[in-house]
Design an enzyme around this catalytic site. Sequence first.
Site, short mmCIF file in Angstrom:
data_model
loop_
_atom_site.label_atom_id
_atom_site.label_comp_id
_atom_site.label_asym_id
_atom_site.label_seq_id
_atom_site.Cartn_x
_atom_site.Cartn_y
_atom_site.Cartn_z
N CYS A 6 24.57 -16.23 10.76
CA CYS A 6 25.66 -16.90 11.49
C CYS A 6 25.85 -16.25 12.86
CB CYS A 6 26.98 -16.78 10.74
SG CYS A 6 26.96 -17.39 9.06
N ASP A 406 26.38 19.52 36.08
CA ASP A 406 26.90 19.87 37.40
C ASP A 406 27.72 21.14 37.21
OD1 ASP A 406 27.69 19.41 40.17
OD2 ASP A 406 29.67 19.02 39.33
N ASP A 610 29.15 12.90 41.75
CA ASP A 610 28.31 12.87 40.54
C ASP A 610 28.06 11.44 40.07
OD1 ASP A 610 28.28 15.67 40.38
OD2 ASP A 610 30.18 15.70 39.30
#
Length: 710
Positions: A6, A406, A610
């Site tokens: 379905c 970072d 970033d």
Amino acid sequence: MTCAACSNRVEKALNKLEGVEKANVNLSSNKALVFYNPSKVNEQSLILAVEKAGYKAEILSEEDKEKAKLLREKEIKSLKRSLVFSALLTLPLVVAMFFHIAGEMNILTNGYFQLLLATPVQFIIGSRFYKGAYHSLRGKAANMDVLIALGTSAAYFYSVYNLINGVHEYYFEASAVIITLILFGKLLEAIAKGKTSDAIKKLMELRPKTARIYREGKEIEIPIDDINVGDVIVIRPGESLPVDGVVIEGASSVDESMLTGESIPVEKKEGDTVIGATLNKTGSFKFKATKVGKDTMLSQIISMVEDAQGSKAPVQRLADKISGIFVPVVLGIALVTFIVFYNIDSFNTGLINAVSVLVIACPCALGLATPTAIMVGTGKGAEHGILVKSGEHLELAHKLTTIVLDKTGTITKGSPEVVYIENFKNIDENELIEISAAVENTSEHPLGEAVVNYAKAKNIEFKETKDFNAIPGKGIKALYNGKKVAIGNRALIKENLIEIETNIEEKIADLEDKGQTVIIVSIDNEISGIIGIADKIKESSYNAIKQMKEMGLEIYMITGDNERTAKAIAREVSIENVIAEVLPENKEKIVTKLKKEGKTVGMVGDGINDAPALASSDVGFAIGTGTDIAIEAADITLIKGDLNGVVTAIRLSHRTMRIIKQNLFWAFFYNTIGIPFAALGYLNPMIAGAAMAFSSVSVVSNSLRLRNFK
């Protein structure tokens, strides 16, 4: 929708529409998440496509969040009623079967009495299967309802045929027991599926219904929906905060565990940010509302979790492909089974074995295997302060081989402090700080902020600068009191053709070896002083990086710092791979380079610079204490703001994938074993019905084990 066939058909119908970029249909939550171009297709067209596929649909608005819960409760009540009615009518038929085997004839074994009991089960209680089969066939496909309707109808009508012809062989109990068992399975499945979204329910329940606010000098109580930005709200001990805001009076400790998973309350004072739905512990305070309604962090978390639960993991594609062809293949196997046994044995044997094939083969388990696990996994993540954008990213996280961190704000606290000052050339320390703070005051760099904060703490006053010029990755230049000032790293000083004397170079190197970032202050083309700034490492960083290494992950640290400072910080947290002096725009290039080397890369960052790297990595982790842009670009947001969240997210991914693989294995194994057994005549239709019901329930129950994730 009753099975994977379905949801697969609805998804195909939506994806076929011109202007639809992507449609994900979730069998478990009965929701479709559609990305489309409004200039090419509208909401009405989407609904029409679903209706053509044989179903109904409506747009889910913000106000309808409770609707799914109410529909689920209504479905459970309806299934309970049907099950009780069905069981009461079926029980005498099962007892009759034992009398018949024993050769004892009574009212229960009478064919007309059995017809009287079986008919309501077949056509009133079983009407849901006929309706489902009709809609499915009208949509030019076949689903689980087609199999059940065919199987039970064959047993029922063959029994009626025998009754009319005076043959005392009936299978009324088979069709009634199959319907009863499937209803029982559906009830257990509906209850279990409701539990998969427990996390969202818990989050929604955290919001208080009312709030006390100051209006026109009076304290009044109003519904939470009536709060406006700027309203002043009064909070007493033990109360939940209604919305996000900033403390303007008083102090307290606030339990933020619902957001961060961190049980220790956080101290709040004037000027601190507070989040809606967190729990005030000890003191009383007033705060000004800054975000209300759907802008609050809680609303955004709920929205993000719902989006993730509605998404699809790549591992589900295989199940979708199989479920698309599953039902027609089963119909073919049932037909072959009937023909073979009709020719080598009898019509009765052929029919019973074919009915067993139809009933045992169910694509439900396949359709539920992935979405239920994703729903529980993403909900569990939210409880631990980990927000996953989609099932795809939850799956990808367990494949990571490399993590790029970072430095600033990720490994370190991101709030640098001045720890060393040395002045030269007949300038005193206060004047050096005054000039440096004046120039840095126009900058938004964290290092500049540290200098300005230091000057303010020392009560050193400074005036405005002229001709301010920021050079990314190097420093800043400006005019102050008629003097040409340049503040930055070696690259900036050398660019201005200023010589760094040996003794100064040695001093800078020594500070960098201690992990300090050194900014050089040049006035009128002469070095006038150096300032050492240190950004302390977060307490959690060392342990988190150690755990990542134990997982076999390769760790990289990238930073704009010079190599010596970067390596000193990396040594403290045991990182061997250091990439220093990286300009903000080059972070993304490093991630891309690592990916080209065949690594599956996770990037962890918190700043605006970033965002490109987070977006280009395989999985981007945003530290939640960072900027909105970084969080928007990331795939996984860590609300708590430390690296332990990365470890937990990867562990959660591993656990979720293990559950999904177990679910898929059992779904495939069950059908691979069950269908041949039924086709060879080793399974009674009633046992086949019980096995089919059990398969779906076992898959959902297995997914619910994720709720125990620690």
